[in-house]
Design a protein around this motif. Structure first.
Motif, short mmCIF file in Angstrom:
data_model
loop_
_atom_site.label_atom_id
_atom_site.label_comp_id
_atom_site.label_asym_id
_atom_site.label_seq_id
_atom_site.Cartn_x
_atom_site.Cartn_y
_atom_site.Cartn_z
N LEU A 1 0.83 -1.21 0.00
CA LEU A 1 0.00 0.00 0.00
C LEU A 1 0.86 1.26 0.00
N ASN A 2 2.04 1.18 0.62
CA ASN A 2 2.92 2.35 0.71
C ASN A 2 4.37 1.88 0.53
N PRO A 3 4.86 1.86 -0.71
CA PRO A 3 6.21 1.34 -0.96
C PRO A 3 7.33 2.12 -0.27
N GLY A 4 7.05 3.31 0.18
CA GLY A 4 8.07 4.08 0.88
C GLY A 4 7.97 4.03 2.39
N TYR A 5 7.22 3.08 2.89
CA TYR A 5 6.95 2.99 4.34
C TYR A 5 8.15 2.32 5.03
N ALA A 6 9.11 3.11 5.43
CA ALA A 6 10.37 2.59 5.97
C ALA A 6 10.16 1.74 7.22
N LEU A 7 9.28 2.17 8.10
CA LEU A 7 9.10 1.43 9.36
C LEU A 7 8.55 0.03 9.10
N ALA A 8 7.70 -0.12 8.10
CA ALA A 8 7.17 -1.45 7.77
C ALA A 8 8.29 -2.36 7.27
N TYR A 9 9.23 -1.79 6.48
CA TYR A 9 10.39 -2.57 6.04
C TYR A 9 11.22 -3.02 7.26
N TYR A 10 11.45 -2.09 8.16
CA TYR A 10 12.26 -2.42 9.34
C TYR A 10 11.59 -3.50 10.18
N ASN A 11 10.28 -3.36 10.39
CA ASN A 11 9.57 -4.35 11.19
C ASN A 11 9.53 -5.71 10.51
N LEU A 12 9.46 -5.71 9.18
CA LEU A 12 9.52 -6.98 8.46
C LEU A 12 10.89 -7.63 8.67
N GLY A 13 11.94 -6.81 8.69
CA GLY A 13 13.27 -7.34 9.00
C GLY A 13 13.31 -7.94 10.40
N ALA A 14 12.66 -7.27 11.36
CA ALA A 14 12.62 -7.80 12.73
C ALA A 14 11.86 -9.13 12.79
N ASN A 15 10.83 -9.26 11.94
CA ASN A 15 10.08 -10.51 11.88
C ASN A 15 10.99 -11.66 11.44
N PHE A 16 11.78 -11.44 10.39
CA PHE A 16 12.72 -12.47 9.94
C PHE A 16 13.84 -12.68 10.96
N ASP A 17 14.21 -11.61 11.64
CA ASP A 17 15.22 -11.71 12.70
C ASP A 17 14.77 -12.67 13.79
N ARG A 18 13.51 -12.56 14.21
CA ARG A 18 12.97 -13.45 15.24
C ARG A 18 12.98 -14.91 14.78
N ARG A 19 12.90 -15.12 13.47
CA ARG A 19 12.88 -16.48 12.92
C ARG A 19 14.29 -16.99 12.56
N GLU A 20 15.32 -16.20 12.95
CA GLU A 20 16.72 -16.57 12.69
C GLU A 20 17.03 -16.65 11.20
N ASN A 21 16.28 -15.91 10.40
CA ASN A 21 16.58 -15.83 8.96
C ASN A 21 17.42 -14.57 8.76
N VAL A 22 18.74 -14.74 8.91
CA VAL A 22 19.63 -13.59 8.97
C VAL A 22 19.67 -12.81 7.67
N ASP A 23 19.81 -13.51 6.55
CA ASP A 23 19.94 -12.81 5.26
C ASP A 23 18.71 -11.95 4.96
N GLU A 24 17.52 -12.52 5.16
CA GLU A 24 16.29 -11.74 4.92
C GLU A 24 16.20 -10.58 5.88
N ALA A 25 16.56 -10.81 7.15
CA ALA A 25 16.47 -9.74 8.15
C ALA A 25 17.37 -8.57 7.77
N ILE A 26 18.63 -8.85 7.41
CA ILE A 26 19.56 -7.77 7.05
C ILE A 26 19.08 -7.05 5.80
N SER A 27 18.54 -7.77 4.84
CA SER A 27 18.07 -7.14 3.60
C SER A 27 16.96 -6.14 3.87
N TRP A 28 15.98 -6.54 4.70
CA TRP A 28 14.85 -5.63 4.99
C TRP A 28 15.29 -4.50 5.91
N TYR A 29 16.17 -4.75 6.86
CA TYR A 29 16.70 -3.68 7.71
C TYR A 29 17.41 -2.64 6.85
N GLN A 30 18.24 -3.12 5.92
CA GLN A 30 19.00 -2.21 5.07
C GLN A 30 18.07 -1.33 4.26
#
Length: 256
Positions: free
Chosen positions: A171-200
């Motif tokens: 809905l909002n491709p520039g929504y930075a916080l949603a990207y960061y939170n998605l990275g945190a979601n993968f972080d909780r699942r120990e998916n490091v590569d996906e987490a770093i990509s979304w955090y970045q």
């Protein structure tokens, strides 16, 4: 003959002249102590009525607690109040939100605010109910999808959280916080590569997410160095650390 009579008379006179010694009476025997009279036994008292046993006091039954009144249904929530609304600390903010929702139960923004309040007080499932009610009214609000993703992820419903974040980003491709939170979601699942990509991606869109005052979670982000290095390299930065020249930097001419 006469001689015998004289001797007898003389002997009689001697006997008469001698002092008469009274014969001592025989000693009287010491009286034996009289036997102690046997005490007459006291006749037993006639038996009285048997004492009644003292009854043990019956335990006083504790009064049953009065049933708590059912919580007043929170406006704006289909089916009534949040299931744990009775345990929410009463506050002026909560009462104000409830009053505003009572006056405007179809207000998606107010439902979102109620969800935020419940989430901040640990009532995650009740918060999800508020967010879902808001999305039924306004399904295109990226902020509410992001908030729904936060609560689902906090409950370890990672797949549901990921879907909510992706919907917010769509809905909002520039929504930075949603990207960061998605990275945190993968972080909780120990998916490091996906987490770093979304955090970045989030930090590139909004560098203020590196400020702990804006984004408190960044203080505990274990991949922060990796995120910054990857972002730096992706932008053409050198791999080696910066070097320093011994010559002073050239002075720039001031433009007139």
């Amino acid at each position: 003959m006469r001689l015998r009579s004289a001797v007898a008379i003389l002997a009689l006179s001697v006997v008469l002249a001698a002092p008469v010694v009274a014969a001592a009476p025989p000693p009287e025997p010491s009286p034996s102590p009289a036997p102690s009279p046997t005490p007459t036994p006291t006749p037993p008292l006639p038996p009285g009525p048997a004492p009644s046993p003292v009854p043990k006091p019956s335990p006083v039954p504790k009064p049953s607690p009065a049933p708590s009144p059912s919580p007043t249904p929170a406006p704006g929530r289909p089916g009534g109040a949040p299931s744990d609304a009775e345990s929410i600390p009463p506050s002026s903010e909560y009462r104000a939100l409830s009053d505003r929702l009572a006056a405007d139960p179809k207000n998606a923004a107010l439902l979102n605010e109620m969800g935020n309040y419940l989430a901040q007080h640990g009532r995650l499932r009740s918060a999800i109910t508020q967010y879902e009610a808001a999305l039924k009214i306004k399904p295109d609000l990226a902020i509410i999808w992001n908030n729904l993703g936060v609560t689902q992820t906090a409950l370890q419903n990672f797949a549901e959280g990921e879907r909510a974040y992706r919907r917010a980003i769509k809905l909002n491709p520039g929504y930075a916080l949603a990207y960061y939170n998605l990275g945190a979601n993968f972080d909780r699942r120990e998916n490091v590569d996906e987490a770093i990509s979304w955090y970045q991606r989030a930090i590139e869109l909004d560098p203020t997410l590196l400020d702990v005052r804006v984004n408190p979670q960044v203080a505990t982000n274990r991949y922060l160095v990796a995120i910054l290095v990857k972002s730096y390299l992706d932008k053409g930065g050198a791999v080696i650390l910066p070097v320093q020249s011994m010559y002073p930097p050239k002075q720039r001419k001031k433009s007139s």
